[in-house]
Design a protein around this motif. Structure first.
Motif, PDB file in Angstrom:
ATOM      1  N   TRP A   1      -5.596   1.151  -3.420  1.00 32.16           N
ATOM      2  CA  TRP A   1      -5.930  -0.099  -2.805  1.00 32.16           C
ATOM      3  C   TRP A   1      -5.543   0.220  -1.178  1.00 32.16           C
ATOM      4  O   TRP A   1      -4.496   0.816  -1.029  1.00 32.16           O
ATOM      5  CB  TRP A   1      -5.125  -1.146  -3.361  1.00 32.16           C
ATOM      6  N   HIS A   2      -6.335  -0.666  -0.339  1.00 28.77           N
ATOM      7  CA  HIS A   2      -5.878  -0.219   1.072  1.00 28.77           C
ATOM      8  C   HIS A   2      -5.475  -1.609   1.632  1.00 28.77           C
ATOM      9  O   HIS A   2      -5.201  -1.309   3.107  1.00 28.77           O
ATOM     10  CB  HIS A   2      -7.307   0.013   1.837  1.00 28.77           C
ATOM     11  N   ARG A   3      -4.970  -2.719   1.127  1.00 30.17           N
ATOM     12  CA  ARG A   3      -4.116  -3.604   1.711  1.00 30.17           C
ATOM     13  C   ARG A   3      -3.189  -4.081   0.742  1.00 30.17           C
ATOM     14  O   ARG A   3      -3.528  -4.138  -0.553  1.00 30.17           O
ATOM     15  CB  ARG A   3      -5.061  -4.644   2.337  1.00 30.17           C
TER      16      ARG A   3
ATOM     17  N   THR B   1       0.934  -1.160  -0.036  1.00 33.00           N
ATOM     18  CA  THR B   1       0.106   0.034  -0.144  1.00 33.00           C
ATOM     19  C   THR B   1       1.063   1.254  -0.126  1.00 33.00           C
ATOM     20  O   THR B   1       1.991   1.313   0.603  1.00 33.00           O
ATOM     21  CB  THR B   1      -0.938   0.107   1.224  1.00 33.00           C
TER      22      THR B   1
ATOM     23  N   HIS C   1      -1.928   5.137  -3.881  1.00 31.58           N
ATOM     24  CA  HIS C   1      -2.722   4.361  -4.552  1.00 31.58           C
ATOM     25  C   HIS C   1      -3.932   4.080  -3.904  1.00 31.58           C
ATOM     26  O   HIS C   1      -4.086   4.328  -2.758  1.00 31.58           O
ATOM     27  CB  HIS C   1      -1.779   3.113  -4.663  1.00 31.58           C
TER      28      HIS C   1
END
Length: 236
Positions: free
Chosen positions: A182-184, A176, A180
């Motif tokens: 996305w969260h994981r 992460t 960006h």
């Protein structure tokens, strides 16, 4: 013993240097006893007789288009036992408009995350990131990757969309970052195989440039993948 026949098909986006990249592997194929035919387009896939006599297809065609007849010829050949392999965009980012091609290969390039926006200069290197290719438990036992340790690269890190029919030999993890969405962390296959009918498919996602292809681990995987994917006696 009948000589094995390898078909090298190259073309598409020139940024992946399809001619220079495939030329790196022709001596290996010939040195291992293959009769090698090189084609500069996918027209050959529609030649049923030629494909039926081909034991291995090595494809390096990024993006581009494929006709229904050409794809049907390739798919039928693989189903009947012809091996199919390649690296990077030459196999994992080919023929984006064809869902049937995606179904054959089992994974499709989605993106390669880039550097922090303030570090980008509008060049290919904007997408070069240090990352690790991690060999899976399956990969540690598989003939294509056995004995290869996890290795580091500084190049494009492919994010691949894939299905559950691929046998993943190596992965890479996208972390992460604040820029960006996305969260994981996301783990993506980096090297995989796929059984399709009587045929074998091998995809190696590293390989953006000649220096990456000449990395000892990457080159070893690609070369072993060619041998492993080649038509087996039971498929003859």
């Amino acid at each position: 013993m009948t000589q094995k026949k390898a078909l090298v098909v190259r073309g598409g986006w020139e940024g992946h240097q399809p001619v220079e990249a495939t030329e790196l592997f022709l001596p290996f194929l010939r040195g291992n006893g293959y009769a090698v035919r090189v084609e500069e387009s996918t027209d050959v896939y529609a030649d049923a007789a030629e494909m039926a006599g081909t034991d291995l297809v090595v494809q390096c065609v990024t993006m581009s288009e494929i006709t229904p007849e050409q794809l049907a010829g390739l798919s039928s050949a693989v189903t009947a036992g012809t091996g199919f392999t390649g690296w990077h965009g030459g196999i994992a980012d080919s023929f984006r408009a064809s869902s049937d091609y995606l179904h054959l290969v089992g994974g499709q390039f989605a993106t390669h995350p880039g550097k922090e926006p303030c570090e980008r200069r509008g060049e290919a290197e904007d997408n070069f990131l240090p990352h690790t290719v991690d060999i899976t438990e399956l990969g540690r036992e598989h003939p294509v990757t056995a004995g290869i340790e996890d290795f580091e690269l500084h190049t494009e890190q492919y994010w691949v969309l894939h299905d559950d029919l691929v046998d993943v030999l190596a992965t890479t993890t996208h972390p992460t970052r604040p820029w960006h969405p996305w969260h994981r962390p996301v783990r993506s296959p980096a090297i995989w195989t796929r059984h399709w009918g009587a045929g074998r498919v091998v995809v190696t996602t590293p390989g953006h440039s000649l220096d990456v292809l000449q990395h000892p681990a990457v080159r070893t995987v690609i070369e072993r993948g060619m041998l492993w994917a080649t038509r087996t006696a039971s498929a003859s």
